[in-house]
Design a protein around this motif. Structure first.
Motif, PDB file in Angstrom:
ATOM      1  N   SER A  18       0.822  -1.220   0.000  1.00 55.97           N
ATOM      2  CA  SER A  18       0.000   0.000   0.000  1.00 55.97           C
ATOM      3  C   SER A  18       0.851   1.262   0.000  1.00 55.97           C
ATOM      4  N   SER A  19       2.171   1.107  -0.072  1.00 54.37           N
ATOM      5  CA  SER A  19       3.076   2.258   0.088  1.00 54.37           C
ATOM      6  C   SER A  19       3.460   2.878  -1.261  1.00 54.37           C
ATOM      7  N   VAL A  20       3.340   4.203  -1.337  1.00 51.86           N
ATOM      8  CA  VAL A  20       3.633   4.921  -2.585  1.00 51.86           C
ATOM      9  C   VAL A  20       5.110   4.797  -2.965  1.00 51.86           C
ATOM     10  N   PHE A  21       6.010   4.924  -2.000  1.00 52.05           N
ATOM     11  CA  PHE A  21       7.437   4.840  -2.319  1.00 52.05           C
ATOM     12  C   PHE A  21       7.836   3.401  -2.648  1.00 52.05           C
ATOM     13  N   THR A  22       7.198   2.431  -1.985  1.00 52.05           N
ATOM     14  CA  THR A  22       7.503   1.030  -2.297  1.00 52.05           C
ATOM     15  C   THR A  22       7.103   0.708  -3.732  1.00 52.05           C
ATOM     16  N   ASP A  43       3.893  -2.976  10.698  1.00 58.33           N
ATOM     17  CA  ASP A  43       3.390  -1.883  11.546  1.00 58.33           C
ATOM     18  C   ASP A  43       4.219  -0.621  11.320  1.00 58.33           C
ATOM     19  N   LEU A  44       3.592   0.387  10.726  1.00 57.13           N
ATOM     20  CA  LEU A  44       4.322   1.632  10.425  1.00 57.13           C
ATOM     21  C   LEU A  44       4.525   2.510  11.651  1.00 57.13           C
ATOM     22  N   LEU A  45       3.982   2.104  12.783  1.00 62.33           N
ATOM     23  CA  LEU A  45       4.224   2.868  14.013  1.00 62.33           C
ATOM     24  C   LEU A  45       5.298   2.209  14.883  1.00 62.33           C
ATOM     25  N   ALA A  57      15.804   5.841  10.039  1.00 61.65           N
ATOM     26  CA  ALA A  57      14.762   6.876   9.938  1.00 61.65           C
ATOM     27  C   ALA A  57      13.359   6.267  10.087  1.00 61.65           C
ATOM     28  N   LEU A  58      13.295   4.945  10.236  1.00 61.27           N
ATOM     29  CA  LEU A  58      12.016   4.228  10.407  1.00 61.27           C
ATOM     30  C   LEU A  58      11.100   4.456   9.203  1.00 61.27           C
ATOM     31  N   LYS A  59      11.691   4.351   8.022  1.00 59.08           N
ATOM     32  CA  LYS A  59      10.965   4.547   6.766  1.00 59.08           C
ATOM     33  C   LYS A  59      11.135   3.326   5.884  1.00 59.08           C
ATOM     34  N   LEU A  60      10.235   3.155   4.960  1.00 56.40           N
ATOM     35  CA  LEU A  60      10.343   2.116   3.961  1.00 56.40           C
ATOM     36  C   LEU A  60      10.108   2.746   2.590  1.00 56.40           C
ATOM     37  N   PRO A  61      10.621   2.131   1.541  1.00 55.58           N
ATOM     38  CA  PRO A  61      11.220   0.809   1.414  1.00 55.58           C
ATOM     39  C   PRO A  61      12.723   0.787   1.716  1.00 55.58           C
ATOM     40  N   THR A  62      13.189  -0.463   1.928  1.00 59.23           N
ATOM     41  CA  THR A  62      14.609  -0.766   2.068  1.00 59.23           C
ATOM     42  C   THR A  62      14.900  -1.977   1.183  1.00 59.23           C
ATOM     43  N   PHE A  71      18.686   2.270   1.484  1.00 63.50           N
ATOM     44  CA  PHE A  71      17.515   2.971   2.035  1.00 63.50           C
ATOM     45  C   PHE A  71      16.912   3.923   0.994  1.00 63.50           C
ATOM     46  N   GLY A  72      15.600   3.946   0.883  1.00 64.30           N
ATOM     47  CA  GLY A  72      14.914   4.970   0.085  1.00 64.30           C
ATOM     48  C   GLY A  72      14.732   4.569  -1.366  1.00 64.30           C
ATOM     49  N   SER A  73      13.669   5.081  -1.964  1.00 59.54           N
ATOM     50  CA  SER A  73      13.262   4.589  -3.281  1.00 59.54           C
ATOM     51  C   SER A  73      14.268   4.916  -4.400  1.00 59.54           C
ATOM     52  N   LEU A  74      14.794   6.126  -4.442  1.00 60.45           N
ATOM     53  CA  LEU A  74      15.720   6.451  -5.540  1.00 60.45           C
ATOM     54  C   LEU A  74      17.005   5.638  -5.425  1.00 60.45           C
ATOM     55  N   GLU A 115       1.976  13.775   1.271  1.00 60.63           N
ATOM     56  CA  GLU A 115       0.843  12.860   1.432  1.00 60.63           C
ATOM     57  C   GLU A 115       1.107  11.865   2.570  1.00 60.63           C
ATOM     58  N   VAL A 116       2.343  11.338   2.612  1.00 62.33           N
ATOM     59  CA  VAL A 116       2.697  10.398   3.687  1.00 62.33           C
ATOM     60  C   VAL A 116       2.516  11.084   5.047  1.00 62.33           C
ATOM     61  N   SER A 117       2.969  12.326   5.153  1.00 68.42           N
ATOM     62  CA  SER A 117       2.836  13.056   6.430  1.00 68.42           C
ATOM     63  C   SER A 117       1.370  13.201   6.814  1.00 68.42           C
ATOM     64  N   ILE A 119      -1.147  11.277   5.944  1.00 70.24           N
ATOM     65  CA  ILE A 119      -1.706   9.971   6.320  1.00 70.24           C
ATOM     66  C   ILE A 119      -1.204   9.562   7.707  1.00 70.24           C
ATOM     67  N   MET A 120       0.105   9.753   7.948  1.00 72.82           N
ATOM     68  CA  MET A 120       0.671   9.337   9.231  1.00 72.82           C
ATOM     69  C   MET A 120       0.092  10.174  10.376  1.00 72.82           C
ATOM     70  N   ALA A 121      -0.167  11.457  10.120  1.00 75.86           N
ATOM     71  CA  ALA A 121      -0.739  12.324  11.159  1.00 75.86           C
ATOM     72  C   ALA A 121      -2.134  11.827  11.546  1.00 75.86           C
TER      73      ALA A 121
HETATM   74  N1  LIG Z   1      12.683   9.273   1.231  1.00 75.34           N
HETATM   75  C1  LIG Z   1      12.008   8.007   1.395  1.00 75.34           C
HETATM   76  C2  LIG Z   1      10.613   8.247   1.922  1.00 75.34           C
HETATM   77  C3  LIG Z   1       9.961   6.973   2.337  1.00 75.34           C
HETATM   78  C4  LIG Z   1       8.615   7.131   3.026  1.00 75.34           C
HETATM   79  O1  LIG Z   1       8.195   8.215   3.455  1.00 75.34           O
HETATM   80  N2  LIG Z   1       7.929   5.990   3.140  1.00 75.34           N
HETATM   81  C5  LIG Z   1       6.674   5.937   3.859  1.00 75.34           C
HETATM   82  C6  LIG Z   1       5.788   4.827   3.291  1.00 75.34           C
HETATM   83  S1  LIG Z   1       5.249   5.190   1.637  1.00 75.34           S
HETATM   84  C7  LIG Z   1       6.954   5.611   5.302  1.00 75.34           C
HETATM   85  O2  LIG Z   1       7.969   5.048   5.630  1.00 75.34           O
HETATM   86  N3  LIG Z   1       6.023   5.975   6.196  1.00 75.34           N
HETATM   87  C8  LIG Z   1       6.150   5.748   7.605  1.00 75.34           C
HETATM   88  C9  LIG Z   1       6.456   7.011   8.347  1.00 75.34           C
HETATM   89  O3  LIG Z   1       6.511   8.089   7.710  1.00 75.34           O
HETATM   90  O4  LIG Z   1       6.627   6.939   9.544  1.00 75.34           O
HETATM   91  C10 LIG Z   1      12.002   7.258   0.049  1.00 75.34           C
HETATM   92  O5  LIG Z   1      12.298   7.892  -0.988  1.00 75.34           O
HETATM   93  O6  LIG Z   1      11.759   6.057  -0.002  1.00 75.34           O
END
Ligand SMILES: N[C@@H](CCC(=O)N[C@@H](CS)C(=O)NCC(=O)O)C(=O)O
Length: 213
Positions: A18-22, A43-45, A57-62, A71-74, A115-117, A119-121
């Motif tokens: 469901s993740s945009v960056f994934t 669990d994203l929390l 940074a507790l972010k995905l994807p990896t 780390f990170g999509s690019l 958008e992620v911010s 949704i997470m908020a």
């Molecule tokens: N800079 C990262 C951003 C990754 C990102 O924000 N992923 C979202 C999921 S689409 C995430 O980890 N959300 C959880 C959070 O923000 O705590 C990338 O390019 O992959």
């Protein structure tokens, strides 16, 4: 459990369906024909970096690859390109020398983050703050700019490209806004036309957004 990269039979993408960056990385992996496994972050929390493939940074994807952890999509898409046996003509952000394309890339990736911010908020269960209202305004302004310029992208990008990071990220953004019901794209006909044209790819069909169980 600690990650033993040498023991990997194939690269592992750590993310969510469901993740945009994934989705950006999954489209690249399919287009580049990278045989890989997919590990869901449940669990994203969660506060434990290991849950995110080790990203502090507790972010995905990896991406977990024999070469290391990416780390990170690019960053991941670049490593996927290096791993691939295919010689695709890929267009990266640094190749975008026209301001309209460079700005489009900046605004697209920023909109994904915004958008992620948002949704997470919501996950925190808070009422909409003044800052959250600003995030929405930022997103709407950006979508308006992209709507105005998207028709130029196709003709300004290299004609013989197989894939551009700009188009993949823009497609993932527009479809994710619909999927998460953050912003209906119906009000943006040019972006919708771009979405329909890009959706013809089999890599798109194979990566439809859905919630992992
Ligand atoms: N800079 C990262 C951003 C990754 C990102 O924000 N992923 C979202 C999921 S689409 C995430 O980890 N959300 C959880 C959070 O923000 O705590 C990338 O390019 O992959």
């Amino acid at each position: 459990m600690p990650i033993t990269l040498e023991a990997l039979a194939k690269p592992v993408l750590v993310g969510r369906s469901s993740s945009v960056f994934t989705r950006v990385t999954r489209i690249f992996a399919l287009e580049l024909e990278i045989d890989h496994a997919f590990r869901v972050v449940p669990d994203l929390l969660a506060f434990d970096a290991d849950r995110y493939g080790g990203n502090p940074a507790l972010k995905l994807p990896t991406l977990l690859a024999p070469s290391g952890v990416w780390f990170g999509s690019l960053t991941i898409c670049r490593e996927l390109a290096r791993l691939s046996r295919r010689t695709l003509h890929l267009v990266w952000p640094e190749d975008l020398v026209a301001p309209v394309l460079a700005n489009a890339q900046e605004l697209t990736t920023q909109a994904m983050t915004t958008e992620v911010s948002m949704i997470m908020a919501q996950q925190g269960g808070h009422e909409a703050s003044g800052y959250q209202q600003k995030l929405r305004q930022s997103l709407e302004n950006t979508l308006g700019w992209l709507e105005e310029h998207v028709a130029e992208f196709g003709s300004r990008l290299p004609a013989h490209r197989d894939l551009s990071y700009l188009e993949v990220t823009l497609f993932c953004l527009v479809t994710h806004l619909e999927f998460r019901e953050v912003l209906p794209v119906a009000g943006y006909p040019a972006l919708d036309e771009f979405r329909c044209a890009f959706a013809q790819r089999s890599s798109v069909e194979a990566t439809e957004y859905h919630y992992d169980r």
